[in-house]
Design an enzyme around this catalytic site. Structure first.
Site, PDB file in Angstrom:
ATOM      1  N   ASP A 223       0.849  -1.194   0.000  1.00 63.04           N
ATOM      2  CA  ASP A 223       0.000   0.000   0.000  1.00 63.04           C
ATOM      3  C   ASP A 223       0.882   1.241   0.000  1.00 63.04           C
ATOM      4  O   ASP A 223       2.115   1.148   0.033  1.00 63.04           O
ATOM      5  CB  ASP A 223      -0.949  -0.007   1.203  1.00 63.04           C
TER       6      ASP A 223
ATOM      7  N   HIS B 137     -12.694  -1.308  -8.707  1.00 60.84           N
ATOM      8  CA  HIS B 137     -13.954  -0.576  -8.900  1.00 60.84           C
ATOM      9  C   HIS B 137     -13.824   0.915  -8.574  1.00 60.84           C
ATOM     10  O   HIS B 137     -14.749   1.687  -8.827  1.00 60.84           O
ATOM     11  CB  HIS B 137     -15.093  -1.223  -8.103  1.00 60.84           C
TER      12      HIS B 137
END
EC number: 2.1.1.-
Length: 340
Positions: free
Chosen positions: A207, A245
């Site tokens: 991340d 998404h």
């Protein structure tokens, strides 16, 4: 149109007009911990006892419980002999709304009320990515308590439930996997659950630097900082859960190309965990929730979306994957295996 059809159409229109009330009442029920109280009690509970537990006058609570019962969030049961009080029991739906289940996530959706949390006519007409001035801000996100408790808990409960579904329904997919990198893995909760369930896997949580800096050590998980648009750590499997998404097709293609570069050509795979919309909007019991999530993504990300089979096929082909397989994990999301 006959009179019966016209009456049914008007009734449906009324229901749409009051649709926000359903969200509001269920949000309030979760805040009052009604689903948890019914679940923990383990037997039908009287209105008077429930009233004392939640601190709401019986006459008001009765109307709320009547509404919840109509929508299957509680069940009215027979009163014991000689009693006139109302009695209520839990249902499968109310169990899904407890704190340990989807309660926190539903609470988040009901709490958002700023311009970014809804679709507007002007927003749909615009072709430009909205700036802060146009999008506005939800005062809730300026509240550190909300951000820390409600938003964090909502995201955690969603990830926990989906990861459990993956473990339960896709266990065979982890056989022979020596290393797995979770792209956008945040603080490693999902990866920690996977490594615990499949201890032979070496987990890599990937991340942004500011996220990794706050992560606490997890057994079997290595934290690596970086940007998925630049590179992805090498592993047998790359996982993207609730990631694609958020992005446009072109951005997804770029991300997937970096993921493809990180896995072995002959034996590697990319696991994508996201919703798949049926072309006609139909589907299983999660179809309505998927459509709602798609509209939500349109509101909060502008170019993000839930994709159909055809749209997934397009971005995977453009990213250079030779084939993909869709796995049903009995959840809102599906699991897509993509092979280089």
């Amino acid at each position: 149109m006959g009179r019966d059809e016209e009456a049914a159409a008007r009734a449906e229109a009324w229901n749409h007009g009051f649709g926000f009330i359903k969200t509001s009442v269920i949000k309030t029920a979760i805040e009052l911990e009604i689903p948890d109280i019914l679940h923990n009690h383990g037997a039908p509970l009287s209105l008077s006892a429930l009233s004392s537990a939640v601190g709401v006058p019986p006459d008001r609570l009765h109307r709320i419980m009547r509404f919840l019962t109509h929508h299957g969030v509680s069940k009215k049961t027979a009163s014991p002999p000689g009693e006139s009080d109302y009695y209520y029991a839990e249902t499968a739906v109310s169990r899904s709304l407890t704190k340990d289940n989807l309660g926190a996530f539903v609470l988040l959706q009901g709490a958002q009320r700023g311009p970014s949390a809804c679709i507007t006519a002007q927003g749909l007409k615009s072709r430009e990515r909205p700036g802060v001035e146009e999008l506005g801000s939800d005062p809730l996100y300026e509240d550190p308590i909300f951000t820390k408790m409600v938003f964090r808990d909502a995201m955690a409960c969603h990830a926990r439930l989906t990861t459990s579904a993956v473990i339960e329904n896709y266990g065979e997919g982890f056989r022979g996997v020596g290393s797995l990198v979770d792209v956008g893995g945040s603080y490693g909760m999902t990866l920690g659950m996977l490594v615990e369930a499949f201890p032979w896997i070496r987990g890599i949580c990937y991340d942004l630097p500011q996220v990794v800096a706050k992560a606490k050590p997890l057994h079997g998980v290595e934290f690596v900082a970086g940007s998925m648009f630049e590179s992805v750590p090498e592993a047998d499997v790359v996982m993207l859960m609730f990631v694609l998404h958020n992005w446009s097709d072109n951005e997804c293609i770029d991300i997937l190309k970096r993921c493809k570069e990180a896995i072995p050509r002959e034996t590697g795979k990319v696991m994508i965990i996201d919703a798949i919309i049926e072309e006609d909007g139909e589907g299983d019991e999660f179809a309505e929730a998927r459509l709602g999530l798609d509209v939500t993504m349109m509101a909060v990300t502008f170019e993000g979306k839930e994709r159909t089979h055809r749209e997934w096929a397009f971005i995977l082909k453009e990213a250079g994957f030779r084939k993909y397989v869709v796995k049903n994990i009995k959840a809102l999301e599906s699991l897509i295996e993509a092979y280089p």
